[in-house]
Design a protein around this motif. Structure first.
Motif, PDB file in Angstrom:
ATOM      1  N   TRP A 157       0.904  -1.329  -0.062  1.00 44.45           N
ATOM      2  CA  TRP A 157       0.041  -0.004  -0.077  1.00 44.45           C
ATOM      3  C   TRP A 157       0.752   1.202   0.039  1.00 44.45           C
ATOM      4  CZ3 TRP A 157      -0.506   4.226   3.258  1.00 44.45           C
ATOM      5  CH2 TRP A 157      -0.012   4.071   4.551  1.00 44.45           C
ATOM      6  N   GLN A 158       2.151   1.088   0.338  1.00 40.02           N
ATOM      7  CA  GLN A 158       2.947   2.245   0.633  1.00 40.02           C
ATOM      8  C   GLN A 158       3.832   2.494  -0.738  1.00 40.02           C
ATOM      9  OE1 GLN A 158       4.998   1.086   4.417  1.00 40.02           O
ATOM     10  NE2 GLN A 158       3.963   2.724   5.381  1.00 40.02           N
ATOM     11  N   ALA A 161       1.498   3.469  -3.718  1.00 38.70           N
ATOM     12  CA  ALA A 161       1.001   4.736  -3.540  1.00 38.70           C
ATOM     13  C   ALA A 161       1.203   5.759  -4.623  1.00 38.70           C
ATOM     14  CB  ALA A 161       0.950   4.978  -2.230  1.00 38.70           C
ATOM     15  N   THR A 268      -3.176  -0.446  -4.176  1.00 42.84           N
ATOM     16  CA  THR A 268      -2.835  -0.068  -2.518  1.00 42.84           C
ATOM     17  C   THR A 268      -3.732  -0.919  -1.512  1.00 42.84           C
ATOM     18  OG1 THR A 268      -4.305   1.673  -2.749  1.00 42.84           O
ATOM     19  CG2 THR A 268      -1.793   1.962  -3.469  1.00 42.84           C
ATOM     20  N   SER A 386      -4.281   7.036  -0.334  1.00 41.14           N
ATOM     21  CA  SER A 386      -3.127   6.852   0.768  1.00 41.14           C
ATOM     22  C   SER A 386      -2.613   7.880   1.587  1.00 41.14           C
ATOM     23  CB  SER A 386      -2.022   6.006  -0.136  1.00 41.14           C
ATOM     24  OG  SER A 386      -1.471   7.085  -1.155  1.00 41.14           O
TER      25      SER A 386
END
Length: 397
Positions: A157-158, A161, A268, A386
């Motif tokens: 997810w990071q 993003a 993400t 995000s």
């Protein structure tokens, strides 16, 4: 005396002249070989025709002389007899004679300063997203490739993003346009017209899913999955293939979740637009949230029902999360969408951030495109989802 009488007095004998000339030529020794062939005499023109020709010549001569002497007076008399109207033009000034230029030399004009370059709004600035799949973030399973947390602690997810500056302290609004990929026409139009700061959630069973996601991420859109889950009207309302159901055991729902996750890489996290019943069941949500936590993914609670347990279940499991504040296009009228977007601005100014969710309807895409152009002037920034995530470690750290 008339012309006929004058012509009558003229005695002209052309044939006699020719005969006399011929006789002279025969008498000359220098033209011995000349033979004179006497021509047959021609009949003279009738006297009336000669008189007519003479009268016509006299008439033409008289007209020509009269025009030479009286033509100008006749034209002036004709013009004087024609009606004339003089129209005054209001505000018109009589032409003034041009004045000669002043002898003194004027100063050279000062060139205008160059235009100040305008920096693009942060939400429209071009950014490059990390290519997918990223090394170390893929787990090969019997279902297919699935996201995972890397050995060095990186989370999908990071890594996937859209970058957003943490120093930007303006109120943030994230817009998630969901159910992308169901229609090629609407998906293509949305990719062409939506601001790149809008987050896009694709259906896992969409055709050409890999191509759509690649196009979206190449343009700079952050991408999510819209996972089919059980609605309140099930089975009358069909959420799509491999939907998560409250009636299935947890391991079966996790298998179906993995089926959706394996269809594409680079997202993400997940959300849903159908699971109004599933997200209201905390027991059904628990294994789903545990799997999201283990794989380093986020969850957006769409708040499809006031009884939604999505945000609470995500918080309990330690899943990065956000909740939708408004569905911006329940009413597809343009003014209704505009009203929801204005409410999002109010929420963002009060809370510091707000999340809106919608669909790729033509009216939604149009209003979002217009709305986003004035955000910077209103002191608000369009951010990827995000950038609005809340994190807790959960019971397992």
């Amino acid at each position: 005396m008339n012309a006929a009488a004058m012509l009558g007095r003229l005695k002209f004998d052309p044939l006699g002249a020719i005969r006399r000339g011929g006789e002279r030529f025969r008498n000359l020794h220098a033209v011995k070989r000349w033979r004179y062939r006497e021509r047959e005499p021609r009949k003279p023109l009738p006297l009336p025709l000669l008189a007519a020709f003479g009268g016509l010549a006299v008439a033409l001569a008289g007209v020509g002389g009269w025009l030479m002497m009286k033509g100008e007076e006749t034209v002036q008399a004709r013009d004087a007899g024609l009606p004339q109207v003089t129209v005054a033009v209001k505000g018109a000034a009589p032409p003034q004679p041009a004045k000669p230029p002043a002898p003194t030399q004027a100063a050279a004009p000062t060139p205008p300063p160059p235009p100040t370059p305008v920096a693009p709004a942060p939400q429209e600035a071009f950014v490059t997203l990390t290519p997918a799949p990223a090394a170390g973030l893929v787990e090969e399973t019997k279902t297919g490739p699935l996201p995972r947390v890397a050995e060095d602690g990186r989370r999908p997810w990071q890594v996937y993003a859209r970058p957003f500056p943490a120093t930007d302290k303006r109120p943030r609004i994230a817009i998630v346009v969901s159910d992308m990929g169901l229609s090629g026409v609407t998906t293509g139009a949305a990719l062409q017209k939506l601001p790149v700061g809008v987050t896009l959630a694709f259906l896992p069973y969409a055709e050409r899913l890999d191509s759509w996601v690649e196009q979206a991420r190449t343009k700079g859109h952050e991408v999510m999955l819209s996972v089919p889950m059980e609605p309140l009207g099930f089975p009358r309302d069909d959420p799509g293939p491999n939907a998560l159901l409250t009636t299935l055991p947890s391991d079966r729902n996790v298998e179906r979740l993995h089926w959706s996750m394996s269809k594409v890489m680079g997202y993400t996290g997940i959300t849903t637009t159908t699971g109004s019943k599933f997200v209201g069941n905390a027991d059904a949500l628990k294994p789903v949230m545990d799997d999201l936590k283990a794989r380093g993914l986020l969850f957006l609670d769409p708040r499809l029902t006031p009884k939604s347990q999505g945000a609470a279940a995500a918080e309990k499991a330690g899943v990065p999360r956000a909740s939708a504040d408004r569905v911006i296009d329940r009413d597809l009228a343009r003014n209704a969408i505009d009203d929801q977007l204005r409410e999002l601005e109010t929420v963002a100014k009060q809370q510091g951030s707000a999340v809106g969710i919608g669909f790729p309807y033509p009216s939604t895409v149009e209003r979002l495109s217009i709305w986003a152009t004035g955000l910077q002037d209103r002191g608000i920034v369009l951010a990827p989802l995000s950038a609005l995530i809340t994190q807790t470690k959960g019971p397992n750290g």
